[in-house]
Design a protein around this motif. Structure first.
Motif, PDB file in Angstrom:
ATOM      1  N   LEU A   1       0.815  -1.210   0.000  1.00 36.69           N
ATOM      2  CA  LEU A   1       0.000   0.000   0.000  1.00 36.69           C
ATOM      3  C   LEU A   1       0.857   1.272   0.000  1.00 36.69           C
ATOM      4  O   LEU A   1       0.581   2.216  -0.735  1.00 36.69           O
TER       5      LEU A   1
ATOM      6  N   ASP B   1       5.302   3.397  -3.699  1.00 37.29           N
ATOM      7  CA  ASP B   1       4.624   3.974  -4.865  1.00 37.29           C
ATOM      8  C   ASP B   1       4.661   3.052  -6.080  1.00 37.29           C
ATOM      9  O   ASP B   1       4.016   3.316  -7.083  1.00 37.29           O
TER      10      ASP B   1
ATOM     11  N   GLY C   1      -2.744   4.986  -3.249  1.00 39.38           N
ATOM     12  CA  GLY C   1      -2.092   3.677  -3.351  1.00 39.38           C
ATOM     13  C   GLY C   1      -0.922   3.787  -4.312  1.00 39.38           C
ATOM     14  O   GLY C   1      -0.630   4.872  -4.819  1.00 39.38           O
ATOM     15  N   PRO C   2      -0.241   2.661  -4.567  1.00 42.48           N
ATOM     16  CA  PRO C   2       0.873   2.697  -5.526  1.00 42.48           C
ATOM     17  C   PRO C   2       0.401   3.282  -6.857  1.00 42.48           C
ATOM     18  O   PRO C   2      -0.594   2.847  -7.406  1.00 42.48           O
ATOM     19  N   ARG C   3       1.150   4.272  -7.357  1.00 45.21           N
ATOM     20  CA  ARG C   3       0.707   4.913  -8.589  1.00 45.21           C
ATOM     21  C   ARG C   3       1.135   4.120  -9.817  1.00 45.21           C
ATOM     22  O   ARG C   3       0.619   4.330 -10.900  1.00 45.21           O
TER      23      ARG C   3
ATOM     24  N   PRO D   1      -3.848   0.644 -11.007  1.00 44.62           N
ATOM     25  CA  PRO D   1      -3.299   1.493  -9.944  1.00 44.62           C
ATOM     26  C   PRO D   1      -4.394   2.372  -9.354  1.00 44.62           C
ATOM     27  O   PRO D   1      -5.484   2.490  -9.911  1.00 44.62           O
TER      28      PRO D   1
END
Lengths: 471, 212
Positions: free
Chosen positions: B146, B149, B200-202, B184
């Protein structure tokens, strides 16, 4: 519901102001048209949409018919999984429970996942009165909170704002709430999202308490489900030590398997996606992963009154997708604020008067905030017949009595029609005074004749004519 | 009277007579799957749907996997990579970045300074382009995937690929915390236009791995 909405003007007055706001109408038209076409495409991908919809309706109806049983089962499952269940009969009690739980952690701030239930009960205001700051972390909720504004859409609470307005709110207000907006912020949506990411990250990393709602609760397993896009939900559901979820009692579904229906219906109806970016499912607490303390607050706040109405109770099937808002010609023009409630649009027009009653002017006017075109029913993923409930509620509003002048006029007419001699005299009088009749009604009847002609009274009553001319 | 009794009492009063036990089962006439029942076609569908929601999808064989992971991290410029403690050791065999295995003490603040995370998954759903994590083998705690990136997620085909949501749920254990990921992080909050990349992770990279 929340005090913010007390004393709201009735729908027609609020809508009249809204339709004169050209910017608002342009924003709403753009957003609702974008999403309604996308939704139609997402739904058309599934040849069995009608069957999914029928199943969604049937599961919800079945649950409501056995709601007591499923809530007790849910309580057992959540408790067995390490959670604590609280019951709140109304908004005040729910707010009290949450405030006490936060006080027990000795924290003075909480991060929040977007939740209709907590807006409905005015939780943020109640916590503020207790010295607890609630930070909204959904992008649209952040826009609303920073702008000191009210939500106007279930899914996209800031739908009434365009990108230029959002840029202005961020640039001016972010500094008051924490990390300021970056220098030279433009109105590109990607830059605005980045500004929100930076602003909120420090809050996520230090938060010890989170408050959420839930889209579904599974009775047999005790699992709660939150469906979201941005990851703010995951942050709130994962990082803090204590998680408090406030959920309406109608959100329960019986089995794990039932999720296969709703996890297909909701994303396509709501954001028009095959699946939303993030869905979190948790059952009680898990050692070493996520919050170590989990509280579930089950909220009634008028829902059992809705359940008691056999026509109106179908509103409790609602999964808050907002498809009905996006297709509604009235919502598109009047906007969400005119509905005077956190639940705007067609679903709000049937839910709000049932949750709050129909005594205030705005609540009594909501069942009329519709042309009964039925577009809302067509798109509803759980087949709520909104026009049927609207008409049913209109009946309820009329039964509680109309305008005093209207009641007096009806009573007088009834008396005259009951007495033939009086009727004859009245008809002759009316015929002879034709020249004096006004074109428009005076007093409270004036508005009625704004758009209608008064019927012309004949020179001679029919019964007199008949007596003279019969063969 | 407790509020619990009050609410349950209100519900029973609202419903009137106790409902008769239902003889009719609930109508479930919807399809179990909308996808082809053929592993290669299913994998193609998963690939398309993941890519449609802006995940970066790569394919390789299990033999190529360590080199592909190393390549993805190098391209990204990753200096530190977090991993769950039970990630198959050979997956990172070619990686030069500093490795941070989560022993349960990694904090969110520490992970915020980590460049990438590499995990496996519980399963993937082809029809919706969804990856499901359930904190099982090779996946780690929820915060691991979470906070960083950049998330690299390995899906083993065909065994971890299912066609549809109705076929996914029976394979998942409700007692485990789950995260379903479809592309994503994104938002539609500005004018109902989808923008990728919020909390969240891009960047989500998915490696679809087939046997050599």
């Amino acid at each position: 519901m929340t005090g913010t909405f007390l004393g709201m003007p009735a729908f027609p007055q609020a809508a009249e102001r809204a339709v004169r706001d050209g910017q608002l109408r342009a924003n709403l038209r753009h957003a609702t048209h974008t999403i309604r076409d996308k939704r139609a495409r997402a739904v058309a991908e599934l040849p069995d949409w009608a069957e999914l919809r029928a199943a969604g309706k049937a599961i919800k109806d079945h649950t409501l018919r056995h709601l007591d049983r499923y809530l007790v089962q849910l309580e057992e499952s959540v408790t067995a999984a390490g959670g604590t269940v609280h019951w709140a009969a109304d908004a005040e009690e729910a707010n009290r429970i949450v405030a006490d739980l936060v006080h027990a952690t000795a924290e003075t701030e909480v991060v929040k996942v977007k939740s209709m239930a907590t807006q409905e009960i005015g939780l943020n205001e109640a916590l503020a009165a207790e010295g607890i700051t609630a930070y909204e972390t959904d992008l649209a909720e952040l826009i609303v909170q920073l702008g000191d504004d009210r939500p106007s859409h279930i899914l996209v609470p800031a739908i009434h704002r365009n990108r230029a307005e959002i840029r202005e709110i961020f640039a001016e207000r972010m500094a008051d709430w924490g990390r300021p907006a970056p220098e030279g912020l433009t109105d590109s949506p990607a830059e605005l999202a980045e500004a929100a990411r930076l602003h909120l990250r420090e809050k996520f990393l230090r938060a010890q308490v989170a408050v959420s709602g839930a889209n579904f609760m599974v009775a047999e397993t005790g699992t709660l489900v939150v469906v979201e896009s941005e990851g703010n939900g995951r942050m709130c559901l994962t990082l803090p030590r204590t998680l408090i979820s406030v959920v309406g009692i109608e959100k329960v579904v019986p089995t794990w398997r039932d999720l296969e229906v709703f996890l297909q219906l909701l994303p396509r109806s709501s954001t028009a996606e095959r699946m939303n970016p993030y869905t979190s499912l948790w059952t009680g607490t898990t050692a070493g992963d996520g919050p170590s303390e989990f509280h579930l607050v089950l909220l009634d706040n008028g829902r059992t009154a809705v359940l008691a109405d056999q026509v109106g109770r179908q509103a409790l099937r609602c999964i808050r997708c907002s498809a009905c808002l996006n297709v509604c010609p009235v919502y598109e023009r009047a906007g969400g604020h005119a509905y005077g409630s956190v639940y705007p649009g067609p679903i709000g027009a049937i839910l709000t008067p049932q949750l709050r009653g129909t005594t205030s002017p705005v609540d009594a006017s909501l069942p009329y905030a519709s042309s009964l075109c039925g577009a809302c029913y067509d798109v509803c993923p759980v087949a709520i017949d909104i026009p049927e409930v609207l008409v049913h509620l209109r009946e309820r509003v009329t039964e509680q009595g109309g305008h005093p002048m209207e009641r007096a006029a009806i009573a007088a007419a009834g008396y005259v029609l009951d007495h033939p001699a009086l009727l004859t005299a009245a008809e002759r009088l009316a015929g002879r005074t034709r020249a004096l009749h006004p074109r428009r009604l005076p007093g409270p009847g004036r508005a009625w004749t704004d758009t209608r002609d008064l019927p012309e009274v004949p020179a001679e009553p029919f019964r007199d004519w008949w007596r003279k001319n019969r063969p | 009277m407790t509020s619990r009794d009050l609410i349950l009492g209100r519900i029973r009063a609202a419903l009137g007579e106790p409902a008769p036990p239902e003889e009719q089962p609930l109508p479930r006439h919807y399809l179990t799957t909308h996808a082809p029942d053929e592993p290669a076609a299913l994998l193609d569908l998963l690939h398309r749907n993941l890519a449609d929601y802006r995940a970066r999808v790569h394919r390789c064989t299990d033999v190529e996997l360590p080199a592909r992971i190393a390549e993805l991290l190098a391209t990204r410029g990753t200096r530190t990579v977090a991993v769950p403690p039970d990630l198959p050791p050979d997956w990172l065999g070619a990686v030069t970045a500093e490795r941070l295995a989560d022993d349960g003490t990694l904090t969110a603040a520490r992970l915020d300074a980590v460049d990438s995370v590499v995990t496996g998954c519980a399963l993937a759903i082809a029809e919706t382009g969804t990856i499901v994590l359930d904190a099982g083998p090779g996946q780690g705690r929820r915060l691991l995937t979470l906070v960083p990136d950049h998330h690299v997620c390995v899906v083993r085909a065909p065994e971890q690929v299912v066609a549809s949501v109705p076929l996914a749920l029976p394979r998942l254990d409700p007692a485990r915390p789950q995260t379903w990921i479809s592309g994503p992080s994104a938002t539609s909050d500005i004018e109902l236009d989808r923008v990728e990349g919020v909390h969240g992770p891009r960047t989500l990279e998915v490696l679809l791995v087939t046997p050599a």
